[in-house]
Design a protein around this motif. Structure first.
Motif, PDB file in Angstrom:
ATOM      1  N   LEU A  25      43.069  35.408  36.222  1.00 25.84           N
ATOM      2  CA  LEU A  25      42.339  36.398  35.430  1.00 25.84           C
ATOM      3  C   LEU A  25      42.257  37.749  36.139  1.00 25.84           C
ATOM      4  CD1 LEU A  25      40.975  35.893  32.695  1.00 25.84           C
ATOM      5  CD2 LEU A  25      38.828  35.535  33.897  1.00 25.84           C
ATOM      6  N   TYR A  26      41.998  37.734  37.445  1.00 27.19           N
ATOM      7  CA  TYR A  26      41.688  38.982  38.136  1.00 27.19           C
ATOM      8  C   TYR A  26      42.678  39.403  39.219  1.00 27.19           C
ATOM      9  CZ  TYR A  26      37.144  38.349  35.924  1.00 27.19           C
ATOM     10  OH  TYR A  26      36.146  38.181  35.011  1.00 27.19           O
ATOM     11  N   HIS A  27      43.602  38.512  39.566  1.00 27.20           N
ATOM     12  CA  HIS A  27      44.495  38.748  40.697  1.00 27.20           C
ATOM     13  C   HIS A  27      45.172  40.113  40.644  1.00 27.20           C
ATOM     14  CE1 HIS A  27      48.697  38.243  42.291  1.00 27.20           C
ATOM     15  NE2 HIS A  27      48.001  37.983  43.381  1.00 27.20           N
ATOM     16  N   ASP A  28      45.908  40.370  39.578  1.00 23.58           N
ATOM     17  CA  ASP A  28      46.722  41.594  39.511  1.00 23.58           C
ATOM     18  C   ASP A  28      45.859  42.852  39.467  1.00 23.58           C
ATOM     19  OD1 ASP A  28      49.001  40.121  39.563  1.00 23.58           O
ATOM     20  OD2 ASP A  28      49.174  39.963  37.383  1.00 23.58           O
ATOM     21  N   ASN A  29      44.855  42.808  38.581  1.00 25.87           N
ATOM     22  CA  ASN A  29      44.001  44.004  38.430  1.00 25.87           C
ATOM     23  C   ASN A  29      43.276  44.346  39.724  1.00 25.87           C
ATOM     24  OD1 ASN A  29      44.742  43.225  35.842  1.00 25.87           O
ATOM     25  ND2 ASN A  29      42.962  44.238  34.953  1.00 25.87           N
ATOM     26  N   LEU A  30      42.826  43.287  40.415  1.00 27.68           N
ATOM     27  CA  LEU A  30      42.075  43.508  41.654  1.00 27.68           C
ATOM     28  C   LEU A  30      42.983  44.143  42.706  1.00 27.68           C
ATOM     29  CD1 LEU A  30      39.171  42.893  42.517  1.00 27.68           C
ATOM     30  CD2 LEU A  30      40.010  40.830  43.611  1.00 27.68           C
ATOM     31  N   ILE A  31      44.200  43.601  42.835  1.00 35.08           N
ATOM     32  CA  ILE A  31      45.127  44.150  43.830  1.00 35.08           C
ATOM     33  C   ILE A  31      45.471  45.600  43.481  1.00 35.08           C
ATOM     34  CG2 ILE A  31      47.479  43.976  44.760  1.00 35.08           C
ATOM     35  CD1 ILE A  31      47.215  40.956  44.558  1.00 35.08           C
ATOM     36  N   PHE A  32      45.672  45.834  42.203  1.00 36.46           N
ATOM     37  CA  PHE A  32      46.015  47.185  41.766  1.00 36.46           C
ATOM     38  C   PHE A  32      44.876  48.160  42.065  1.00 36.46           C
ATOM     39  CE2 PHE A  32      46.878  50.376  38.362  1.00 36.46           C
ATOM     40  CZ  PHE A  32      48.105  50.794  38.857  1.00 36.46           C
ATOM     41  N   PHE A  33      43.656  47.711  41.788  1.00 38.10           N
ATOM     42  CA  PHE A  33      42.474  48.543  42.045  1.00 38.10           C
ATOM     43  C   PHE A  33      42.347  48.849  43.542  1.00 38.10           C
ATOM     44  CE2 PHE A  33      37.868  48.480  43.147  1.00 38.10           C
ATOM     45  CZ  PHE A  33      37.514  49.692  42.566  1.00 38.10           C
ATOM     46  N   ILE A  34      42.510  47.801  44.365  1.00 28.41           N
ATOM     47  CA  ILE A  34      42.363  47.987  45.816  1.00 28.41           C
ATOM     48  C   ILE A  34      43.477  48.881  46.352  1.00 28.41           C
ATOM     49  CG2 ILE A  34      42.323  46.800  48.052  1.00 28.41           C
ATOM     50  CD1 ILE A  34      41.195  44.347  46.494  1.00 28.41           C
ATOM     51  N   ASN A  35      44.673  48.683  45.797  1.00 27.08           N
ATOM     52  CA  ASN A  35      45.817  49.476  46.247  1.00 27.08           C
ATOM     53  C   ASN A  35      45.582  50.971  46.014  1.00 27.08           C
ATOM     54  OD1 ASN A  35      48.555  49.814  47.179  1.00 27.08           O
ATOM     55  ND2 ASN A  35      49.024  50.349  45.053  1.00 27.08           N
ATOM     56  N   ARG A  36      44.849  51.285  44.951  1.00 27.19           N
ATOM     57  CA  ARG A  36      44.556  52.692  44.675  1.00 27.19           C
ATOM     58  C   ARG A  36      43.634  53.274  45.737  1.00 27.19           C
ATOM     59  NH1 ARG A  36      45.935  54.528  39.935  1.00 27.19           N
ATOM     60  NH2 ARG A  36      44.211  55.988  39.783  1.00 27.19           N
ATOM     61  N   TYR A  37      42.835  52.401  46.370  1.00 24.05           N
ATOM     62  CA  TYR A  37      41.970  52.855  47.464  1.00 24.05           C
ATOM     63  C   TYR A  37      42.746  52.959  48.772  1.00 24.05           C
ATOM     64  CZ  TYR A  37      37.162  52.861  45.696  1.00 24.05           C
ATOM     65  OH  TYR A  37      35.998  53.180  45.066  1.00 24.05           O
TER      66      TYR A  37
END
Lengths: 184, 171
Positions: A25-37
């Motif tokens: 459910l959250y794997h991709d979105n979470l990584i993408f969000f963190i990557n933006r940081y």
């Protein structure tokens, strides 16, 4: 109770398969969000792992009063900030790795943002300052409410509303400069 | 980039490692605490034993009494007072004699000694005994010293030694 929270509840009740659902459910979105940081896919992946590890080893910290997505993104933001502080101290050695991972980042972006128009907007968003970037991403891409966004970004609701207003204005001006047309 | 399955495995491995590490740390802390508490108990036991031994050694080497029962705790004060009075030379108190009263399991004997030389010798012997600070067991042997200010009771450790020393004085 949102879908993530109900999955987590089932996991806490002993259903191991529910954890896989959570990750899906959250794997991709979470990584993408963190990557933006943090600007490094491998670091983002590590931090995302730590976020899920926190769910396993501190089950009592989540009290189901907010959505699990908000909770996870809050952990992700905190861990990303810690990572950046640490990087400032020890120096960044991931530049070569970032270059190698550029293709993978694009792949991840493709997975999350299917809409071409959204992707173009996202590219412009990347040129905004950090707070504008994050507030737009959380509100318009992750579809978190203002309340939830305020929790993730550790700001009050009023500040978030102001940030959204200013971020949209800045984005509009940049898009107009690029000749982007949009409907009112 | 890891697949979801690899990612999940990695998360589970990490959490397992952290939980195991925490358990080990907790176990180590508990072991250290129990070792520490055993050491503290032993130390307090040793302290109590030393303290008891010290107290028993200083427990009324000499006891003054008017009724032969009242114990005086201030050992130093009695020690300072008694030899002077017994010797009868450097103070104005006239020593009337020494009343030897033996009251132990094996002996039951009492006699008033008035001979001046014997009193003096006996006094010196008792003084020496007190100054040697021997481990005096008050249950074994009692000498009551009479003077005109009252009685002094001295508990002697070794009645045999006393009788050997003073067999010519005591009948």
């Amino acid at each position: 109770m949102d879908m993530g929270a109900s999955c987590y509840r089932r996991y806490l009740d002993g259903e191991q398969e529910a954890f896989t659902e959570l990750i899906n459910l959250y794997h991709d979105n979470l990584i993408f969000f963190i990557n933006r940081y943090v600007g490094s896919l491998s670091a983002a992946e590590e931090i995302a792992e730590d976020c899920f590890v926190a769910l396993i080893i501190h089950p009592h910290r989540y009290n189901f009063s907010v959505s699990l997505k908000t909770y996870l993104f809050t952990i992700a933001r905190n861990k990303s900030c810690d990572y950046l502080k640490h990087q400032k101290r020890v120096g960044n050695i991931d530049d070569a790795e970032n270059y190698i991972n550029a293709g993978e980042i694009e792949q991840l972006e493709n997975k999350i943002i299917i809409d071409e128009r959204k992707r173009h907007i996202l590219n412009v968003i990347d040129t905004l300052n950090e707070d504008y970037r994050n507030v737009i991403y959380l509100v318009f891409f992750e579809e978190l409410s203002n309340e939830e966004t305020s929790k993730v970004m550790k700001k009050n609701r009023r500040q978030i509303e102001n940030l959204i207003y200013r971020a949209k204005a800045a984005l509009k001006s940049k898009l107009e400069k690029e000749g982007f047309s949009y409907e009112d | 980039m890891k697949t979801n399955e690899e990612f999940k495995q990695s998360v589970l491995d990490k959490s397992r490692t952290i939980i195991t590490h925490r358990r080990q740390v907790r176990k180590r802390v508990m072991t250290s605490l129990s070792t520490l508490s055993v050491i503290v108990i032993l130390m307090s036991g040793v302290y109590i034993a030393i303290n008891n031994n010290y107290n028993s050694q200083n427990d009324n080497t000499v006891i003054t009494t008017a009724e032969a029962e009242a114990e005086v705790n201030d050992h130093q004060e009695i020690e300072d007072m008694l030899p002077t009075q017994i010797a009868g030379e450097s103070c104005t108190v006239t020593l009337s004699g020494i009343y030897v009263n033996v009251s132990s399991d094996s002996e039951n004997y009492s006699e008033m000694i008035t001979d001046e030389a014997a009193v003096k010798r006996l006094t010196e012997w008792v003084n020496q005994l007190v100054s040697d600070n021997k481990n005096i067991d008050k249950s074994t042997f009692v000498i009551t010293v009479h003077n005109n200010e009252g009685d002094n009771v001295i508990y002697l450790p070794d009645e045999k030694a006393f009788f050997n020393e003073f067999k010519d004085v005591i009948n």
